[in-house]
Design a protein around this motif. Sequence first.
Motif, PDB file in Angstrom:
ATOM      1  N   GLU A 267      32.000  62.598  60.887  1.00 36.88           N
ATOM      2  CA  GLU A 267      30.903  63.322  60.021  1.00 36.88           C
ATOM      3  C   GLU A 267      30.043  62.407  59.050  1.00 36.88           C
ATOM      4  O   GLU A 267      28.683  62.784  58.844  1.00 36.88           O
ATOM      5  N   GLN A 268      30.559  61.109  58.901  1.00 39.49           N
ATOM      6  CA  GLN A 268      29.977  60.077  58.076  1.00 39.49           C
ATOM      7  C   GLN A 268      29.666  58.742  58.411  1.00 39.49           C
ATOM      8  O   GLN A 268      29.056  57.881  57.940  1.00 39.49           O
ATOM      9  N   PHE A 269      30.559  58.347  59.545  1.00 42.19           N
ATOM     10  CA  PHE A 269      30.579  57.239  59.861  1.00 42.19           C
ATOM     11  C   PHE A 269      30.289  57.296  61.514  1.00 42.19           C
ATOM     12  O   PHE A 269      30.516  58.152  62.219  1.00 42.19           O
ATOM     13  N   GLN A 270      30.131  56.017  62.090  1.00 41.59           N
ATOM     14  CA  GLN A 270      30.193  55.761  63.618  1.00 41.59           C
ATOM     15  C   GLN A 270      31.427  55.137  64.005  1.00 41.59           C
ATOM     16  O   GLN A 270      31.971  54.417  63.509  1.00 41.59           O
ATOM     17  N   LEU A 271      32.000  55.927  64.861  1.00 38.00           N
ATOM     18  CA  LEU A 271      33.440  55.588  65.631  1.00 38.00           C
ATOM     19  C   LEU A 271      33.565  54.880  66.743  1.00 38.00           C
ATOM     20  O   LEU A 271      32.925  55.501  67.911  1.00 38.00           O
ATOM     21  N   PHE A 272      33.893  53.681  66.804  1.00 31.27           N
ATOM     22  CA  PHE A 272      33.886  52.885  68.392  1.00 31.27           C
ATOM     23  C   PHE A 272      35.474  52.526  68.541  1.00 31.27           C
ATOM     24  O   PHE A 272      35.916  51.899  67.804  1.00 31.27           O
ATOM     25  N   PHE A 273      35.789  53.260  69.570  1.00 31.58           N
ATOM     26  CA  PHE A 273      37.174  53.017  69.809  1.00 31.58           C
ATOM     27  C   PHE A 273      37.174  51.799  70.937  1.00 31.58           C
ATOM     28  O   PHE A 273      36.604  52.065  72.055  1.00 31.58           O
ATOM     29  N   ILE A 274      37.858  50.783  70.607  1.00 35.25           N
ATOM     30  CA  ILE A 274      37.739  49.733  71.101  1.00 35.25           C
ATOM     31  C   ILE A 274      39.459  49.266  71.707  1.00 35.25           C
ATOM     32  O   ILE A 274      40.134  49.071  70.626  1.00 35.25           O
ATOM     33  N   SER A 275      39.759  49.302  72.845  1.00 39.80           N
ATOM     34  CA  SER A 275      40.806  49.268  73.401  1.00 39.80           C
ATOM     35  C   SER A 275      41.313  48.293  74.528  1.00 39.80           C
ATOM     36  O   SER A 275      40.268  47.914  75.330  1.00 39.80           O
ATOM     37  N   ALA A 276      42.198  47.700  74.767  1.00 39.98           N
ATOM     38  CA  ALA A 276      42.857  46.759  75.592  1.00 39.98           C
ATOM     39  C   ALA A 276      43.051  47.326  76.851  1.00 39.98           C
ATOM     40  O   ALA A 276      43.212  46.763  78.059  1.00 39.98           O
ATOM     41  N   ARG A 277      42.978  48.741  76.794  1.00 39.77           N
ATOM     42  CA  ARG A 277      43.236  49.506  78.292  1.00 39.77           C
ATOM     43  C   ARG A 277      42.090  48.831  79.048  1.00 39.77           C
ATOM     44  O   ARG A 277      41.047  48.462  78.912  1.00 39.77           O
ATOM     45  N   ARG A 278      42.494  49.038  80.378  1.00 47.85           N
ATOM     46  CA  ARG A 278      41.641  48.484  81.449  1.00 47.85           C
ATOM     47  C   ARG A 278      40.416  49.582  81.815  1.00 47.85           C
ATOM     48  O   ARG A 278      40.564  50.586  81.918  1.00 47.85           O
ATOM     49  N   SER A 279      39.423  49.113  82.397  1.00 49.55           N
ATOM     50  CA  SER A 279      38.023  49.969  82.507  1.00 49.55           C
ATOM     51  C   SER A 279      38.014  51.196  83.752  1.00 49.55           C
ATOM     52  O   SER A 279      37.780  52.090  83.431  1.00 49.55           O
ATOM     53  N   HIS A 280      39.035  50.809  84.393  1.00 48.62           N
ATOM     54  CA  HIS A 280      39.362  52.069  85.448  1.00 48.62           C
ATOM     55  C   HIS A 280      40.163  53.279  84.773  1.00 48.62           C
ATOM     56  O   HIS A 280      40.085  54.255  85.513  1.00 48.62           O
ATOM     57  N   LEU A 281      40.537  53.172  83.735  1.00 50.50           N
ATOM     58  CA  LEU A 281      41.072  54.174  82.954  1.00 50.50           C
ATOM     59  C   LEU A 281      40.153  55.042  81.894  1.00 50.50           C
ATOM     60  O   LEU A 281      40.467  55.858  81.297  1.00 50.50           O
TER      61      LEU A 281
ATOM     62  N   GLN B 202      29.781  42.846  68.882  1.00 50.80           N
ATOM     63  CA  GLN B 202      28.704  43.565  69.637  1.00 50.80           C
ATOM     64  C   GLN B 202      28.131  44.889  68.953  1.00 50.80           C
ATOM     65  O   GLN B 202      27.118  45.124  68.863  1.00 50.80           O
ATOM     66  N   HIS B 203      29.237  45.501  68.745  1.00 48.62           N
ATOM     67  CA  HIS B 203      29.253  47.179  67.919  1.00 48.62           C
ATOM     68  C   HIS B 203      29.061  46.598  66.390  1.00 48.62           C
ATOM     69  O   HIS B 203      28.581  47.832  65.810  1.00 48.62           O
ATOM     70  N   LYS B 204      28.871  45.516  65.973  1.00 45.52           N
ATOM     71  CA  LYS B 204      28.598  45.431  64.589  1.00 45.52           C
ATOM     72  C   LYS B 204      29.482  46.228  63.673  1.00 45.52           C
ATOM     73  O   LYS B 204      29.007  46.830  62.727  1.00 45.52           O
ATOM     74  N   VAL B 205      30.950  46.284  63.892  1.00 43.68           N
ATOM     75  CA  VAL B 205      31.668  47.169  63.115  1.00 43.68           C
ATOM     76  C   VAL B 205      31.953  46.339  61.687  1.00 43.68           C
ATOM     77  O   VAL B 205      31.978  45.402  61.577  1.00 43.68           O
TER      78      VAL B 205
END
Length: 195
Positions: A83-97, A129-132
Amino acid sequence: MKQKRFGIDIDGTVTCPTSLIPFINKDFSLNITLDDIKKYDLSEALDIPAERCQDWFNEREPDIYWSSPLAEGAKDVLLKWKEQFQLFFISARRSHLLDLTQKWFETKDILYDRIELIGSHDKIKAAKQHKVDIFFEDKHDNAVSIHEELRIPVLLFNTPYNQDPVPSGVIRVDNWAQAEQWVKAWIDSESFIQQ
């Protein structure tokens, strides 16, 4: 004040760090708990040849991710933060997932601005890149390198496999309630400084 951007790891942070344990115990005929895993590298932690461990993980990865429970308290905190922040989930999972990961987020009712699966533990480029403004992680060396490179606070979720020393900008938390308290104090201090 601009809306803060949060970089958040998924596995062992949003998901419960015990997610792998039932699969390990079943597939390797073991009877371990999370406390038995003292190293992030599973082949090292379990004394299983690296290639065998990697083959097992590649095969079981979708099942593990799909059945991963949320870490205790994660949903409530993340819903408030959305509700108050931007949430960027950045994971080592591979892109096909990505599709599986997005569906898992939907089933858990976790909202997000972006999910980025980078296929590597080097999250610095995506965080830049996402300026976290802050990062949430469970892997010790990731937490340290993100903090040192980006000069942002990193909250490291305590587990038996990440107990090496950390610099002052990496803050250990035991759970999402502690993370929420720390973030509130951090936001309050930032607001005070800007006044």
